[in-house]
Write an enzyme that holds these catalytic residues in place. Structure first.
Site, PDB file in Angstrom:
ATOM      1  N   HIS A  14       0.848  -1.209   0.000  1.00 47.72           N
ATOM      2  CA  HIS A  14       0.000   0.000   0.000  1.00 47.72           C
ATOM      3  C   HIS A  14       0.879   1.254   0.000  1.00 47.72           C
ATOM      4  O   HIS A  14       0.640   2.189  -0.767  1.00 47.72           O
ATOM      5  CB  HIS A  14      -0.891   0.038   1.253  1.00 47.72           C
ATOM      6  CG  HIS A  14      -1.903  -1.060   1.354  1.00 47.72           C
ATOM      7  ND1 HIS A  14      -2.082  -1.812   2.494  1.00 47.72           N
ATOM      8  CD2 HIS A  14      -2.803  -1.532   0.451  1.00 47.72           C
ATOM      9  CE1 HIS A  14      -3.062  -2.688   2.295  1.00 47.72           C
ATOM     10  NE2 HIS A  14      -3.503  -2.549   1.065  1.00 47.72           N
ATOM     11  N   LYS A  38     -16.431  -6.998   6.217  1.00 47.12           N
ATOM     12  CA  LYS A  38     -15.135  -7.533   6.653  1.00 47.12           C
ATOM     13  C   LYS A  38     -14.963  -7.322   8.145  1.00 47.12           C
ATOM     14  O   LYS A  38     -15.020  -6.194   8.626  1.00 47.12           O
ATOM     15  CB  LYS A  38     -14.002  -6.800   5.930  1.00 47.12           C
ATOM     16  CG  LYS A  38     -13.614  -7.431   4.608  1.00 47.12           C
ATOM     17  CD  LYS A  38     -12.310  -6.824   4.099  1.00 47.12           C
ATOM     18  CE  LYS A  38     -12.043  -7.217   2.662  1.00 47.12           C
ATOM     19  NZ  LYS A  38     -10.886  -6.505   2.110  1.00 47.12           N
ATOM     20  N   ARG A  87      -2.338  -6.114  -8.391  1.00 45.54           N
ATOM     21  CA  ARG A  87      -1.270  -7.110  -8.257  1.00 45.54           C
ATOM     22  C   ARG A  87      -1.319  -8.134  -9.380  1.00 45.54           C
ATOM     23  O   ARG A  87      -0.306  -8.514  -9.933  1.00 45.54           O
ATOM     24  CB  ARG A  87      -1.397  -7.842  -6.905  1.00 45.54           C
ATOM     25  CG  ARG A  87      -0.989  -7.006  -5.728  1.00 45.54           C
ATOM     26  CD  ARG A  87      -1.454  -7.623  -4.442  1.00 45.54           C
ATOM     27  NE  ARG A  87      -2.915  -7.669  -4.408  1.00 45.54           N
ATOM     28  CZ  ARG A  87      -3.654  -7.893  -3.327  1.00 45.54           C
ATOM     29  NH1 ARG A  87      -3.065  -8.152  -2.175  1.00 45.54           N
ATOM     30  NH2 ARG A  87      -4.968  -7.894  -3.374  1.00 45.54           N
ATOM     31  N   SER A 124      -2.976  -7.708   3.166  1.00 44.80           N
ATOM     32  CA  SER A 124      -3.216  -7.574   4.604  1.00 44.80           C
ATOM     33  C   SER A 124      -3.500  -8.951   5.212  1.00 44.80           C
ATOM     34  O   SER A 124      -3.075  -9.248   6.330  1.00 44.80           O
ATOM     35  CB  SER A 124      -4.387  -6.630   4.860  1.00 44.80           C
ATOM     36  OG  SER A 124      -4.083  -5.348   4.368  1.00 44.80           O
TER      37      SER A 124
HETATM   38  O1  PNS Z   1      -8.602  -2.839   0.942  1.00 46.19           O
HETATM   39  P1  PNS Z   1      -9.880  -3.341   0.375  1.00 46.19           P
HETATM   40  O2  PNS Z   1     -10.702  -4.041   1.422  1.00 46.19           O
HETATM   41  O3  PNS Z   1      -9.700  -4.145  -0.866  1.00 46.19           O
HETATM   42  O4  PNS Z   1     -10.685  -2.021  -0.043  1.00 46.19           O
HETATM   43  C1  PNS Z   1     -11.965  -2.117  -0.615  1.00 46.19           C
HETATM   44  C2  PNS Z   1     -12.675  -0.788  -0.480  1.00 46.19           C
HETATM   45  C3  PNS Z   1     -12.640  -0.291   0.949  1.00 46.19           C
HETATM   46  C4  PNS Z   1     -12.052   0.220  -1.397  1.00 46.19           C
HETATM   47  C5  PNS Z   1     -14.132  -1.047  -0.887  1.00 46.19           C
HETATM   48  O5  PNS Z   1     -14.658  -2.110  -0.144  1.00 46.19           O
HETATM   49  C6  PNS Z   1     -15.012   0.170  -0.703  1.00 46.19           C
HETATM   50  O6  PNS Z   1     -14.903   1.107  -1.446  1.00 46.19           O
HETATM   51  N1  PNS Z   1     -15.858   0.128   0.325  1.00 46.19           N
HETATM   52  C7  PNS Z   1     -16.702   1.224   0.677  1.00 46.19           C
HETATM   53  C8  PNS Z   1     -18.148   0.883   0.400  1.00 46.19           C
HETATM   54  C9  PNS Z   1     -18.446   0.975  -1.067  1.00 46.19           C
HETATM   55  O7  PNS Z   1     -18.331   2.017  -1.678  1.00 46.19           O
HETATM   56  N2  PNS Z   1     -18.836  -0.177  -1.652  1.00 46.19           N
HETATM   57  C10 PNS Z   1     -19.192  -0.315  -3.018  1.00 46.19           C
HETATM   58  C11 PNS Z   1     -18.134   0.019  -4.018  1.00 46.19           C
HETATM   59  S1  PNS Z   1     -16.513  -0.611  -3.724  1.00 46.19           S
END
Ligand code: PNS
Length: 154
Positions: A14, A38, A87, A124
């Site tokens: 990150h 999560k 990745r 992570s």
């Molecule tokens: O590190 P991650 O868990 O892969 O990040 C994912 C993240 C946080 C970017 C994604 O889950 C997110 O944007 N969550 C916020 C809620 C949302 O907008 N959900 C729908 C579109 S992703």
């Protein structure tokens, strides 16, 4: 632009993306998102604190926590681009859908940075797994994160 994620915890992969984004863009916001699906190891505040310590040396990077839709985060701040690290093809499958969804919701564009191959296997989840068995995570996460992982699993 914004680099979003759950950062549970933030890794050297990150950090590489933040640093590279900070050279391309004038201002970078790292958004520490609360993902209801999560179950995190660290609380939102702990995750925010670790990201702040990790990017302290990057003057044009600031960190914000957010609970809600990423599209709304971007809309509220008039953010035009989301930057994410890719990745492998497996990431692409998921990320292309999220990019299309977010663009549909608020016209925000998503740009992908090819992850440094050194961090291709890093996530992570991998970090938490190694740390849970008292493995050495010093090459995988920033020092501030290594300390907190040790505290969690001691
Ligand atoms: O590190 P991650 O868990 O892969 O990040 C994912 C993240 C946080 C970017 C994604 O889950 C997110 O944007 N969550 C916020 C809620 C949302 O907008 N959900 C729908 C579109 S992703």
């Amino acid at each position: 632009m914004v680099c979003p994620g759950s950062f549970d915890p933030v890794t050297n992969g990150h950090l590489d993306v933040f640093a590279r984004a900070s050279r391309l863009f004038e201002n970078v916001i790292v958004a520490v998102m609360v993902n209801r699906n999560k179950q995190g190891l660290f609380s939102s505040q702990e995750r925010i604190d670790m990201v702040k310590e990790t990017v302290a040396h990057l003057p044009n990077v600031k960190v914000e926590g957010f609970e809600g839709l990423l599209a709304d985060f971007c809309k509220q701040r008039d953010i035009g681009a989301i930057v994410k690290g890719l990745r492998a093809v497996s990431d692409f499958d998921y990320e292309i859908g999220m990019a299309q969804l977010n663009r549909g919701l608020t016209s925000v564009e998503t740009l992908f940075i090819a992850t440094n191959p050194e961090f291709g296997y890093l996530s992570s989840s991998v970090v938490k797994d190694v740390a849970s068995f008292q493995g050495d995570v010093s090459g995988l996460v920033p020092p501030a994160v290594a300390v907190r992982l040790k505290e969690k699993f001691d």
